[in-house]
Enzyme design. Structure first.
Site, PDB file in Angstrom:
ATOM      1  CE1 TYR A  88      -4.279  -2.462  -0.378  1.00 32.46           C
ATOM      2  CE2 TYR A  88      -2.728  -2.897   2.289  1.00 32.46           C
ATOM      3  CZ  TYR A  88      -3.945  -2.957   1.338  1.00 32.46           C
ATOM      4  OH  TYR A  88      -4.469  -4.397   1.720  1.00 32.46           O
ATOM      5  CB  THR A  89       3.389   2.387   2.022  1.00 36.24           C
ATOM      6  OG1 THR A  89       4.353   1.208   1.968  1.00 36.24           O
ATOM      7  CG2 THR A  89       2.580   2.186   3.520  1.00 36.24           C
TER       8      THR A  89
END
EC number: 5.6.2.2
Length: 840
Positions: free
Chosen positions: A139-140
């Site tokens: 996600y990052t």
């Protein structure tokens, strides 16, 4: 019946050896094998995992992560890329370990509460100071920060050695060029086998100034370095208490630094305050900190907190601790500092690898090794540039020859069957080198014929100057130093910032609660049933003689005021009980109350027995001055050395042995040649020298001081050193001043002479005090009403008289006691600020 299988016989050692002959298995002592294997493992952890290199400040995993990102173009001026992509590159090429280990390394370099200068620019959830984990790597997104470029700049100019990766399929740097002093500015922590490192972060501007000081003078002392580099500068700010730990680790490489939270005390209205914590110590989990405070409050280990909440936001930390009305916030803070992570100790151990060997370094050695690394990087970079410049000037020389003979060169090239023939022909005709002919042949004819001879000559001349300058850099150490210093100035200008952590010089982290309590005058009152309270002296108005007074002590219906005295918050108060025992408290330890509060029973704050009650209190400022003079209600006196009472156990000690039916009335501090005044309920006062009573042991009973008859009892005592007048007050509110010389000096044990004409108008003699005209008095009644008046306003009258009205009484109200003190007069018009303390 089933037959048992025959047991297999165990092989002997010799049989095992015979079977192993010719195999690849080797016989080895288990002791030797364990020693060798553990040593190999230990060195692997120390060198290749847990300890940083002193030159760039990185462990291998950090170095590999940064290099992989740089190699993939993940610089600050490029778009973010998924963290999972970054982690995959690191694992696949350089670091064959768990993906979470690599990801957590990247995450930490992106956390502004972990790193003083961020090396990774993260996009997304990268965790919080509350201990929240970062979002999953899928996600990052992330990329290198601007300052990370300074770490990797010039790595493509052969500035560092490259080594094979784990499978020899790639090359990785053994160290980064590190144009930015990462180890000193960001610090590091790590646990190896048998050793650990814990290096604090510092301010970039200060570090660069310190390195410059060393660069210009290698003999600079650590004390001189400290003029530039003040101490640690943590990303979370806070305060460092004292510089002794800083001085120690600067000089030895080891030390302990006390970090204390930064706070403000805010007024929240209604006479209440709140402690607002705005910065916390480095590496403290904020959520755990709050949880610890809650735990201490729940277990009643910390008292005085009415509310606790976390109002932190993106703008910063804000922990609000609301304080109860009767609690001094500085004292509460001191307890929190001692019992919670609001104050922590950072144990410094400057352990780093120097040429692959772990060493504990002082601050000058750390600066020295970084500076030497930068000199080496500069030299290698300069050699690389020099080599490229010489290669280029060699090519330019060939191009100049080709342009000057362009027609013939083109003719030779066209006539040649291939490049090899053309190259040999050009070399033979113009005495060129293979590099020069290669450069000529790689150019298209249009480009070759378009070359400008003037531009080539200009480039040649410029290259001559460049080569000369580069050679000068290599041969001139002072120029190398200047270049390093210029780079440090560039870092200061581009990345330098203000110090976040304030250093509190000349203070100790170990502060007693009393050090935080201001020295203030107080009134201590005691009721007949043993209820005590402390009030600021300014709670009472200064009134003229005959004033009605203000309500000073709220009591139960069947209780009234017994004693009142004036002291200060740092005074030792000796509490003497009816059993002849003595207890000690400081003034500020007496429970704080308001004018209307009931007070707190003595048994709640003194270790007295249920059948025991406190009868008098004595304030002591110096145990080396004089004696204690005891007087009982039956007129027995005793003089004891004051120093015998300096050390009093928590459960008290015996002060005087009393006879049956007697009780302690007063204790005074004498100076060695005082004259003692004792007043009795019959209106008589005796005056004698204190030396009439020799000093006795602490548990002695004493001797007769005044001769009393029937139900007569002592009502007051005083000393000639207290003043020039005897103040006598009757129960009906009448009183007067009489010159002490009106009382003849006698021996102890006499009846004394009359001082107040006792009648229905005056009532019994309630109290006598020896005073002077500059003092003031507090008169307290049986209903708890208090009046404050100046002694100079009381009439001086002869001994055998009734006196004048001092206080107006209502109904059956009577005067109970008086106290004398020195205080600047407060005007009648001055309003008092009500201290509405809520005692629980």
């Amino acid at each position: 019946m089933a037959l048992k299988k025959p047991k297999k016989s165990r092989l002997t050692t010799e049989e095992i050896k015979q079977q192993l002959e010719g195999s690849t298995i080797k016989e080895q002592s288990i002791t030797k094998e364990v020693e060798t294997s553990f040593l190999d493992y230990s060195m692997s952890v120390i060198v290749a995992r847990a300890l940083p290199d002193v030159r760039d400040g990185f462990k291998p995993v950090h170095r590999r992560a940064l290099f992989a990102a740089f190699e993939n173009g993940m610089t600050h001026d490029k778009p973010y890329k998924k963290s999972a992509r970054w982690v995959g590159d690191v694992i696949g090429k350089y670091h064959p370990h768990g993906d979470q280990a690599v990801y957590q390394t990247i995450v930490r370099m992106a956390q502004d509460f972990s790193m003083r200068y961020l090396l990774v620019d993260g996009h997304g959830n990268f965790g919080s100071i509350d201990g929240d984990s970062a979002a999953a790597m899928r996600y990052t997104e992330a990329r290198l920060s601007k300052i990370s470029y300074e770490l990797l700049k010039y790595i493509d100019k052969e500035t560092v050695d490259f080594v094979p990766n784990y499978d020899a399929s790639e090359q990785e740097p053994s160290v980064l060029p590190s144009g930015f002093p990462n180890l000193l500015t960001n610090g590091t922590t790590g646990i190896a086998v048998g050793m650990a490192t814990n290096i604090p972060p510092h301010n970039l501007t200060e570090v660069c100034q310190a390195i410059k000081a060393y660069a210009k003078n290698h003999n600079v002392t650590i004390s001189e370095i400290m003029e530039y580099l003040k101490g640690p500068d943590f990303p979370t700010g806070a305060e460092i208490y004292g510089d002794s730990g800083i001085i120690k680790y600067f000089n030895t490489g080891r030390g302990s630094v006390t970090i204390r939270s930064k706070y403000e005390i805010e007024d929240i209205g209604q006479g209440r305050v709140a402690i607002v914590v705005t910065e916390i110590p480095y590496m403290v989990n904020k959520a755990n900190l709050i949880e610890k405070i809650v735990e201490l409050v729940t277990n009643k280990q910390i008292e005085g907190i009415s509310d606790l909440r976390d109002e932190s936001s993106r703008d910063g930390i804000r922990i609000v601790i609301e304080v109860k009305r009767d609690v001094i916030p500085e004292v509460l803070l001191n307890k929190l500092f001692k019992t919670t992570p609001l104050q922590t100790n950072f144990s410094v151990n400057n352990l780093a690898l120097v040429n692959g060997v772990p060493m504990v370094l002082n601050i000058k050695e750390m600066i020295k090794y970084y500076f030497e690394h930068q000199i080496e990087i500069l030299v290698r970079r300069t050699n690389f540039d020099l080599k490229k410049a010489k290669e280029r000037i060699h090519i330019v020389e060939g191009l100049v020859i080709a342009v000057n003979n362009i027609d013939e060169v083109i003719k030779i090239i066209k006539a040649s069957g291939d490049d090899d023939i053309a190259s040999k022909s050009l070399i033979q005709r113009f005495d060129l080198t293979e590099l020069q002919t290669k450069a000529i042949l790689e150019m298209r004819l249009r480009a070759l014929t378009g070359l400008n001879i003037d531009k080539l000559k200009k480039e040649y001349e410029d290259l001559i100057l460049v080569i000369k300058d580069l050679e000068d850099v290599l041969n001139n150490y002072n120029r190398q130093v200047n270049i390093i210093c210029e780079n440090l100035d560039y870092l200061i200008e581009k990345f330098g910032d203000e110090r976040r952590t304030e250093i509190m010089y000349g203070v100790s982290s170990h502060i007693d609660d009393e050090d935080l309590i201001p020295v203030e005058d107080i009134v201590v009152t005691m009721s007949k049933r043993g209820y005590f309270k402390r009030l600021p002296i300014d709670t009472y108005k200064n009134q003229r003689r005959g004033g009605v007074g203000v309500q000073g002590l709220k009591t139960y219906e069947d209780d009234d005021v017994e004693k009142i005295l004036v002291a200060n918050t740092h005074t030792d108060l000796l509490f003497f009980s009816d059993l002849g025992r003595v207890y000690r408290l400081r003034g500020h330890e007496v429970p704080l109350g308001s004018r209307q509060s009931k007070g707190i029973p003595a048994i709640n704050f003194l270790p007295i027995e249920k059948s025991e009650s406190i009868l008098t209190i004595l304030p002591i400022d110096n145990y080396d001055q004089g004696s204690l003079f005891f007087t009982t209600s039956k007129g027995i006196i005793k003089r004891a050395n004051l120093s015998d009472f300096e050390s009093i156990r928590a459960n008290g000690k015996i002060a005087i042995t009393l006879k049956d039916g007697d009780k302690l009335f007063s204790v005074m501090q004498t100076l060695g040649n005082d004259e003692v005044f004792i007043g009795a309920s019959n209106g008589n006062v005796i005056r004698f020298n204190e030396n009439d009573a020799r000093e006795m042991g602490r548990i002695a009973t004493g001797v007769k001081g005044i001769n009393l008859e029937n139900d007569e009892y002592v009502v007051g005592t005083g000393l000639s050193s207290h003043g020039e007048y005897v103040l006598a007050v009757g129960s009906k509110g009448l009183g007067k001043l009489t010159d002490i010389n009106d009382y003849r000096l006698t021996k102890r044990g006499a009846k004394g002479v009359n001082t107040l004409k006792v009648n229905d108008k005056t009532g019994n003699l309630v109290s006598i005090k020896v005073v002077n005209r500059e003092e003031e008095a507090l008169i307290i009644t049986t209903s708890g009403k208090v009046i404050r008046l100046s002694i100079k306003d009381i009439s001086v009258i002869g001994r055998n008289t009734s006196g004048v009205k001092l206080i107006s009484l209502e109904n059956k109200e009577e005067v109970k006691s008086i106290a004398i003190f020195k205080k600047e007069e407060i005007n009648d018009e001055q309003l008092l600020q009500e201290n509405d303390y809520n005692l629980k």
